[in-house]
Design an enzyme around this catalytic site. Structure first.
Site, PDB file in Angstrom:
ATOM      1  N   CYS A   1      67.429 -31.908   3.186  1.00 12.05           N
ATOM      2  CA  CYS A   1      66.753 -33.211   3.095  1.00 12.05           C
ATOM      3  C   CYS A   1      67.427 -34.241   4.008  1.00 12.05           C
ATOM      4  CB  CYS A   1      66.771 -33.724   1.664  1.00 12.05           C
ATOM      5  SG  CYS A   1      65.971 -32.618   0.502  1.00 12.05           S
TER       6      CYS A   1
HETATM    7  C1  BEZ Z   1      68.352 -29.248   0.503  1.00  7.62           C
HETATM    8  O1  BEZ Z   1      67.615 -30.201   0.680  1.00  7.62           O
HETATM    9  O2  BEZ Z   1      69.266 -29.009   1.251  1.00  7.62           O
HETATM   10  C2  BEZ Z   1      68.106 -28.323  -0.630  1.00  7.62           C
HETATM   11  C3  BEZ Z   1      67.648 -28.827  -1.822  1.00  7.62           C
HETATM   12  C4  BEZ Z   1      67.466 -27.955  -2.888  1.00  7.62           C
HETATM   13  C5  BEZ Z   1      67.715 -26.595  -2.730  1.00  7.62           C
HETATM   14  C6  BEZ Z   1      68.155 -26.110  -1.508  1.00  7.62           C
HETATM   15  C7  BEZ Z   1      68.356 -26.987  -0.450  1.00  7.62           C
END
Ligand code: BEZ
Length: 212
Positions: free
Chosen positions: A45
């Site tokens: 994200c």
């Molecule tokens: C991420 O945004 O990095 C992420 C969020 C939840 C699970 C795996 C990755």
């Protein structure tokens, strides 16, 4: 019931990293992109929001306003934005909705209980100026979105909203487009003054009509 293409995107008010917003007022007459992400302070994200900030001029050129969303609170968003700006060398200046009560997530079907009971999936909704939903894509938490594709699809949606054309596989801005089946070849010859390439009666190409 879930939101589908052609539906009117629901309006809402929400707390965001930039204060309270009314969704429709925020969008005005622009196109809109609302995208959800699973949680703040997560790596994928962080790169996605950084990429979105870096593409600010590309979104502005296309008259698109962007908003992100997660179910985390505003204070968490604000701390995380500092990290995004630092690590992605950008300035996040679009609102991130703090959807703690999942009101917006429920309206837009961003929670897929069999993927996660509480976190939003990685969905992205494109909304036209008349507030109709034009595109919905959903990725799992582990796959970051391709923002080159997001811009490409905005280009396609904006073109096909204004002309009787569709865009072929892998089409990019500037390439030939397809005349929609509803237009007869006789009418297409009159309508598309840059010419027609007729491969089959149902497969007819014309240069992108809005370019000089
Ligand atoms: C991420 O945004 O990095 C992420 C969020 C939840 C699970 C795996 C990755």
């Amino acid at each position: 019931m879930s939101l589908r293409l052609g539906d009117t995107a629901p309006n809402f008010t929400a707390q965001t990293s930039l204060g309270e917003i009314d969704f429709y007022e925020f969008l005005g007459n622009s196109w809109g992109i609302l995208f959800s992400h699973p949680a703040d302070y997560t790596p994928v994200c962080t790169t996605e929001l950084g990429r979105t900030a870096a593409l600010k001029e590309e979104f502005e050129k296309r008259n698109v306003k962007v908003l992100a969303l997660s179910v985390d609170p505003v204070d968490k968003h604000l701390g995380w934005i500092n990290d995004i700006n630092e690590t992605q060398n950008c300035s996040v200046d679009f609102p991130i909705i703090a959807d703690e009560d999942r009101k917006v997530s429920t309206l837009f079907d961003f929670i897929h209980p069999n993927a996660s009971a509480t976190a939003t999936v990685r969905s992205l909704v494109i909304i036209a100026p008349d507030k109709t939903v034009k595109l919905i894509i959903t990725y799992p938490a582990s796959t970051g979105r391709n923002f080159v594709e997001v811009l490409r699809v905005v280009d396609s949606l904006q073109l096909t909203a204004n002309y009787s054309v569709a865009t072929p596989a892998n089409w990019k801005h500037g390439e030939d487009v397809i005349v929609v089946p509803a237009v007869s070849t006789e009418d297409a010859l009159k309508k598309f003054d840059k010419g027609l390439t007729i491969v089959k009666p149902y497969l007819r190409y014309t240069p992108q009509p809005d370019l000089n």
